[in-house]
Design an enzyme around this catalytic site. Structure first.
Site, PDB file in Angstrom:
ATOM      1  N   GLU A 200       0.817  -1.220   0.000  1.00  0.00           N
ATOM      2  CA  GLU A 200       0.000   0.000   0.000  1.00  0.00           C
ATOM      3  C   GLU A 200       0.856   1.277   0.000  1.00  0.00           C
ATOM      4  OE1 GLU A 200      -2.893  -0.658   3.132  1.00  0.00           O
ATOM      5  OE2 GLU A 200      -3.863  -2.249   1.979  1.00  0.00           O
ATOM      6  N   GLU A 318      -4.683  -8.599  -1.475  1.00  0.00           N
ATOM      7  CA  GLU A 318      -5.271  -8.436  -0.138  1.00  0.00           C
ATOM      8  C   GLU A 318      -6.663  -7.867  -0.279  1.00  0.00           C
ATOM      9  OE1 GLU A 318      -2.896  -6.506   2.976  1.00  0.00           O
ATOM     10  OE2 GLU A 318      -4.758  -5.656   3.780  1.00  0.00           O
TER      11      GLU A 318
END
Length: 522
Positions: A200, A318
């Site tokens: 991220e 994810e």
């Protein structure tokens, strides 16, 4: 008298609606990896808390009880299960392979100066050995490892925070610590399927970010490192990235700059249900119009890969649906399967190769109860998908209620076609008539399919009809661990092929039809 009264009340509550479902069996529209189902194991420590709740317990990678028999058997049931090791804290993990880090400790709570409120975490050789010895177990008879491991590497190591732009990290990735880890891993014979760089950090990032061209440069560094450390192409781990939220401009720049054949899997994350304390989560997972909104993201990622990196494939590396550890009263219940299995179907249509659910254990969204490891309903949904749905994806449509979601693949391993039917409606049952469209140019007529062999049906319903139950029934029988702690056998109900498929209200059904002869599946 009581029985008939109950029967009449059930019939009045759940009215049946006829739906014609059309399958285009001439050609497939997409293809997943054989091991499409994937789960995440995360680094979060016990004191990771959200909304006055600390739902991680001992589930983090530093604390996870690798000797737990239920955990082992739950993974072995997939033979193999794809596992992604990573998460928010992976960019703060250092690997003490040379034993040169003093006071090598797991994450400590910190108020200032670190991302996500935790210090640097140090992974020592002992814990790395324990994790790999667990993942590299072989399953009796199959002689295959029980897990296919994706390891998330620390992408911030060697960089520093920009002095002029908040959250931007600058400088080249320092690959030496990853080299040490790979060297040791290879020397021990541990098998790693793929390495993913960073978590991220793309687009605007979550707590930190890296510019797209810099990230592309670092991916090339990782690719060269892997080629050097694993010189045999057949045993070379795949390279994945960037492992964050899709941002069109950032992703296009990143893929365009990354170079030919560098990235094997383009990874992105999905948390489309909002925060875990959002009371609207339970409504959203039953709302077909809300569920469909994310489809454009899957299509955009797929299109970007086709344009800039056609040698690679899309992965969701994810996805927990609701962020900050999942929906507090929803993510471990039957209701969450409406969202989860719809995601698996939708990503398959848009040519995604792998879908990693956050998490195998830990948080509210765990497939296994964080304390007891007893499977939650979505564990069984994932296992059925893995066993029933093959890798070739077929186009399937209907003009009935939007509350009926249908996905179709070639059946796994044996002839035929498999379906997943998701009934989001609280009150309406559906009676399905199947039609086979063999026209390559969209003409008509379609042929109504009438099976002659018995079909295999797996109907999942919640205990007592309560979608917020954490107990799931398969063909009317609760799925519970055996006395030996083995995962129960998932047996289909065999149904006469000539009868319509019936999907009751608030249920999910997997159906395999062996004599549905789709040319795409031959």
């Amino acid at each position: 008298l009581t029985f008939f009264a109950v029967l009449l009340s059930c019939l009045s509550v759940s009215k049946a609606e006829k739906v014609e479902v059309v399958v285009e069996g001439a050609t497939s529209i997409a293809q997943t990896d054989e091991d499409f189902i994937c789960v995440a194991l995360d680094w979060w420590p016990t004191n990771k808390c959200d909304y006055n709740q600390c739902p991680w317990g001992q589930a983090g990678l530093f604390n996870l009880d690798l000797n737990n028999k239920i955990l082992e058997k739950a993974i072995k049931a997939f033979h193999p299960l794809r596992i992604r090791v990573g998460g928010s804290l992976q960019d703060q993990v250092v690997y003490n392979i040379r034993n040169n880090i003093e006071n090598c400790q797991p994450f400590q709570k910190q108020d200032k100066g670190f991302l996500f409120g935790f210090s640097i975490g140090c992974l020592d050789i002992k814990r790395w050995d324990e994790l790999n010895e667990f993942f590299n177990q072989t399953r009796y008879k199959f002689m295959t490892y029980i897990a296919k491991v994706t390891f998330g590497l620390n992408a911030l190591i060697g960089r520093k925070e920009s002095e002029t732009e908040k959250t931007l990290w600058v400088g080249d990735w320092y690959s030496h610590n990853a080299r040490d880890l790979m060297s040791y891993t290879i020397s021990k014979g541990y098998k790693i399927d793929s390495y993913e760089l960073g978590n991220e950090l793309c687009g605007v990032g979550v707590s930190a970010r890296i510019e797209a061209k810099q990230y592309a440069k670092d991916m090339a560094t990782l690719k060269n490192l892997v080629k050097e450390m694993y010189p045999k192409p057949k045993t070379q781990p795949k390279i994945l990235g960037p492992g964050g939220f899709y941002d069109k401009k950032w992703f296009n720049t990143f893929l365009d700059a990354s170079g030919h054949d560098v990235i094997d899997g383009v990874t992105h994350h999905i948390y489309n249900l909002g925060p875990g304390n959002n009371p609207d989560v339970v409504r959203r997972v039953q709302d077909p119009f809300f569920l469909t909104q994310i489809a454009q993201t899957f299509k955009d990622v797929s299109n970007a890969i086709d344009k800039f990196a056609p040698w690679s494939g899309a992965w969701v590396s994810e996805s927990g649906g609701a962020y900050n550890s999942g929906g507090q009263l929803v993510s471990y219940t039957f209701a969450f399967g409406f969202w989860y299995l719809d995601q698996l179907g939708m990503t398959s249509i848009y040519n995604h190769k792998v879908y990693c659910r956050q998490a195998l254990t830990g948080g509210n969204y765990a497939l296994l109860n964080t304390t007891t490891f007893i499977p939650n309903p979505d564990y069984y949904g994932a296992l059925l998908w893995h066993r029933v749905m093959g890798s070739k994806v077929l186009s399937v449509t209907h003009k009935g209620s939007p509350y009926l979601r249908v996905y179709s693949h070639c059946a796994k391993k044996e002839p035929g076609v498999s379906f997943v039917f998701i009934n989001l409606s609280k009150n309406t049952s559906f009676e399905i008539d199947l039609f086979h469209d063999l026209n390559l140019n969209g003409g008509s007529p379609n042929f109504e399919f009438k099976g002659h062999k018995e079909r295999e049906e797996y109907h999942l319903t919640p205990k007592d009809g309560n979608i917020l139950s954490s107990v799931v029934l398969l063909n009317g029988t609760p799925l519970e661990l055996l006395d030996s702690l083995e995962i129960p056998e998932l047996k289909p109900k065999l149904v006469v092929g000539l009868t319509p498929i019936r999907i009751v209200a608030h249920s999910i059904a997997f159906v395999t039809i062996r004599d549905f002869n789709a040319p795409a599946c031959s």
